[in-house]
Scaffold this motif. Structure first.
Motif, PDB file in Angstrom:
ATOM      1  N   GLU A 140     -29.022  35.459  -4.923  1.00  0.00           N
ATOM      2  CA  GLU A 140     -29.829  34.980  -6.047  1.00  0.00           C
ATOM      3  C   GLU A 140     -29.916  33.459  -6.076  1.00  0.00           C
ATOM      4  OE1 GLU A 140     -30.175  35.603 -10.850  1.00  0.00           O
ATOM      5  OE2 GLU A 140     -29.386  37.207  -9.609  1.00  0.00           O
ATOM      6  N   GLY A 141     -28.880  32.796  -5.581  1.00  0.00           N
ATOM      7  CA  GLY A 141     -28.961  31.342  -5.472  1.00  0.00           C
ATOM      8  C   GLY A 141     -30.114  30.940  -4.574  1.00  0.00           C
ATOM      9  N   SER A 142     -30.247  31.612  -3.431  1.00  0.00           N
ATOM     10  CA  SER A 142     -31.337  31.327  -2.494  1.00  0.00           C
ATOM     11  C   SER A 142     -32.696  31.703  -3.092  1.00  0.00           C
ATOM     12  CB  SER A 142     -31.124  32.090  -1.187  1.00  0.00           C
ATOM     13  OG  SER A 142     -29.950  31.669  -0.543  1.00  0.00           O
ATOM     14  N   ALA A 143     -32.758  32.874  -3.734  1.00  0.00           N
ATOM     15  CA  ALA A 143     -34.022  33.338  -4.312  1.00  0.00           C
ATOM     16  C   ALA A 143     -34.498  32.406  -5.419  1.00  0.00           C
ATOM     17  CB  ALA A 143     -33.860  34.754  -4.851  1.00  0.00           C
ATOM     18  N   THR A 144     -33.571  31.918  -6.234  1.00  0.00           N
ATOM     19  CA  THR A 144     -33.928  30.996  -7.313  1.00  0.00           C
ATOM     20  C   THR A 144     -34.449  29.679  -6.749  1.00  0.00           C
ATOM     21  OG1 THR A 144     -32.231  31.980  -8.740  1.00  0.00           O
ATOM     22  CG2 THR A 144     -33.095  29.826  -9.387  1.00  0.00           C
ATOM     23  N   ALA A 145     -33.793  29.183  -5.712  1.00  0.00           N
ATOM     24  CA  ALA A 145     -34.215  27.926  -5.087  1.00  0.00           C
ATOM     25  C   ALA A 145     -35.614  28.054  -4.479  1.00  0.00           C
ATOM     26  CB  ALA A 145     -33.211  27.505  -4.026  1.00  0.00           C
ATOM     27  N   LEU A 146     -35.880  29.176  -3.817  1.00  0.00           N
ATOM     28  CA  LEU A 146     -37.199  29.385  -3.208  1.00  0.00           C
ATOM     29  C   LEU A 146     -38.281  29.567  -4.263  1.00  0.00           C
ATOM     30  CD1 LEU A 146     -36.299  31.817  -0.257  1.00  0.00           C
ATOM     31  CD2 LEU A 146     -37.045  29.435  -0.075  1.00  0.00           C
ATOM     32  N   SER A 147     -37.910  30.142  -5.386  1.00  0.00           N
ATOM     33  CA  SER A 147     -38.879  30.390  -6.458  1.00  0.00           C
ATOM     34  C   SER A 147     -39.193  29.136  -7.267  1.00  0.00           C
ATOM     35  CB  SER A 147     -38.339  31.472  -7.418  1.00  0.00           C
ATOM     36  OG  SER A 147     -38.140  32.697  -6.772  1.00  0.00           O
ATOM     37  N   ILE A 194     -30.578  23.096  -7.007  1.00  0.00           N
ATOM     38  CA  ILE A 194     -30.883  24.283  -7.806  1.00  0.00           C
ATOM     39  C   ILE A 194     -30.119  25.491  -7.263  1.00  0.00           C
ATOM     40  CG2 ILE A 194     -32.718  25.905  -8.459  1.00  0.00           C
ATOM     41  CD1 ILE A 194     -34.643  23.457  -8.333  1.00  0.00           C
ATOM     42  N   GLU A 195     -30.111  25.607  -5.941  1.00  0.00           N
ATOM     43  CA  GLU A 195     -29.385  26.719  -5.316  1.00  0.00           C
ATOM     44  C   GLU A 195     -27.898  26.641  -5.635  1.00  0.00           C
ATOM     45  OE1 GLU A 195     -28.695  28.918  -0.991  1.00  0.00           O
ATOM     46  OE2 GLU A 195     -29.916  27.100  -1.116  1.00  0.00           O
ATOM     47  N   ARG A 196     -27.347  25.450  -5.578  1.00  0.00           N
ATOM     48  CA  ARG A 196     -25.918  25.282  -5.853  1.00  0.00           C
ATOM     49  C   ARG A 196     -25.594  25.680  -7.289  1.00  0.00           C
ATOM     50  NH1 ARG A 196     -25.610  20.107  -5.291  1.00  0.00           N
ATOM     51  NH2 ARG A 196     -25.344  20.144  -3.037  1.00  0.00           N
ATOM     52  N   ALA A 197     -26.454  25.259  -8.231  1.00  0.00           N
ATOM     53  CA  ALA A 197     -26.219  25.579  -9.641  1.00  0.00           C
ATOM     54  C   ALA A 197     -26.320  27.079  -9.899  1.00  0.00           C
ATOM     55  CB  ALA A 197     -27.224  24.830 -10.519  1.00  0.00           C
ATOM     56  N   ALA A 198     -27.320  27.727  -9.288  1.00  0.00           N
ATOM     57  CA  ALA A 198     -27.496  29.171  -9.482  1.00  0.00           C
ATOM     58  C   ALA A 198     -26.353  29.952  -8.857  1.00  0.00           C
ATOM     59  CB  ALA A 198     -28.834  29.614  -8.892  1.00  0.00           C
ATOM     60  N   ARG A 199     -25.901  29.497  -7.695  1.00  0.00           N
ATOM     61  CA  ARG A 199     -24.806  30.194  -7.015  1.00  0.00           C
ATOM     62  C   ARG A 199     -23.502  30.015  -7.789  1.00  0.00           C
ATOM     63  NH1 ARG A 199     -23.723  29.529  -0.589  1.00  0.00           N
ATOM     64  NH2 ARG A 199     -25.921  30.129  -0.620  1.00  0.00           N
ATOM     65  N   LEU A 200     -23.252  28.794  -8.254  1.00  0.00           N
ATOM     66  CA  LEU A 200     -22.029  28.515  -9.013  1.00  0.00           C
ATOM     67  C   LEU A 200     -22.014  29.308 -10.318  1.00  0.00           C
ATOM     68  CD1 LEU A 200     -19.419  26.898  -9.286  1.00  0.00           C
ATOM     69  CD2 LEU A 200     -20.757  25.051 -10.342  1.00  0.00           C
ATOM     70  N   HIS A 201     -23.191  29.510 -10.895  1.00  0.00           N
ATOM     71  CA  HIS A 201     -23.315  30.275 -12.143  1.00  0.00           C
ATOM     72  C   HIS A 201     -22.735  31.682 -11.971  1.00  0.00           C
ATOM     73  CE1 HIS A 201     -25.029  32.011 -15.742  1.00  0.00           C
ATOM     74  NE2 HIS A 201     -25.826  32.802 -15.046  1.00  0.00           N
ATOM     75  N   HIS A 202     -23.123  32.370 -10.914  1.00  0.00           N
ATOM     76  CA  HIS A 202     -22.602  33.713 -10.665  1.00  0.00           C
ATOM     77  C   HIS A 202     -21.136  33.667 -10.228  1.00  0.00           C
ATOM     78  CE1 HIS A 202     -26.136  36.181 -11.236  1.00  0.00           C
ATOM     79  NE2 HIS A 202     -26.848  35.303 -10.570  1.00  0.00           N
ATOM     80  N   ALA A 203     -20.802  32.690  -9.419  1.00  0.00           N
ATOM     81  CA  ALA A 203     -19.426  32.577  -8.939  1.00  0.00           C
ATOM     82  C   ALA A 203     -18.467  32.342 -10.100  1.00  0.00           C
ATOM     83  CB  ALA A 203     -19.322  31.438  -7.925  1.00  0.00           C
TER      84      ALA A 203
END
Length: 233
Positions: free
Chosen positions: A90-97, A197-206
């Protein structure tokens, strides 16, 4: 219904079975009898078998010798693995979106997050989780990689089956979660680099996983402490 939107019989069976697994109508260990399902759906067993094979590939169904297909059993390691996978996907998907999200998309995400904040005073973990999924669905909707989008959806559904709501175990995490949602939306709105953005989204789930694991380990420590106290006396 147009031809392009018509589902094959195997896909109809797939969605029907998967929906019942997600709703807990078919609970872990439930035996999936091909003939019964085929009769319920008014189709032959062939598309039902294809559907079950697809669900097996997703880890939702498992085959046992001399028994057949069952809804897969779950354990905590499966939950952790899915959460770790989701944080990456989801971190990758959010960054691409992010570059494709419109002003209206971001307004919709903020509106959902506002509803999540409203629930905090009278917290309902299941309702919060549903809104949480809606929030993230908005942010990955325009993902240009359909396979990545599909993988995120599959892992999210898998988590729903493994745990009704993570926030049932760590309700305090909800307050931090909505703050992180606002941070992610702000990063996208301000045109932050996709890597940020990817880092923030990934850290959110982590961070949600870390909170869950801390709670789990704390519970284990308490149980060990109680056992030790019992032996002392």
């Amino acid at each position: 219904m147009t031809e392009g939107k018509t589902l094959s019989k195997s896909q109809q069976a797939y969605h029907w079975i998967k929906g019942r697994i997600a709703s807990q109508t078919f609970t872990p260990g439930y035996r999936l009898v091909l003939g019964s399902i085929a009769g319920e759906l008014d189709m032959s067993v062939v598309p039902v078998r294809e559907a079950i094979r697809q669900l097996e590939a997703e880890g939702l169904v498992q085959f046992e010798h001399n028994i057949g297909a069952r809804v897969a059993m779950v354990d905590d390691s499966q939950y952790r693995n899915s959460m770790e996978a989701l944080s990456i996907l989801e971190g990758s998907a959010t960054a691409l979106s992010a570059p494709r999200l419109t002003v209206d998309d971001l307004k919709a995400a903020r509106a959902i997050n506002a509803k999540m904040i409203e629930t905090l005073d009278h917290f309902n973990p299941s309702a919060f989780t549903q809104l949480n999924q809606e929030f993230h669905a908005v942010l990955i909707a325009p993902c240009p990689n359909p396979r990545l989008h599909e993988l995120v959806t599959v892992e999210m559904q898998r988590l729903n089956r493994l745990r009704d709501s993570t926030f049932s175990f760590v309700p305090g995490r909800a307050h931090e979660s909505v703050k992180e949602h606002e941070q992610i939306v702000s990063l996208i709105e301000n045109g932050a680099p996709v890597v940020e953005i990817e880092r923030a989204a990934r850290l959110h789930h982590a961070s949600t996983l870390d909170a869950y694991l801390s709670k789990e380990h704390g519970a284990d420590s308490d149980m060990r402490g109680d056992a030790a106290a019992t032996h002392v006396h």
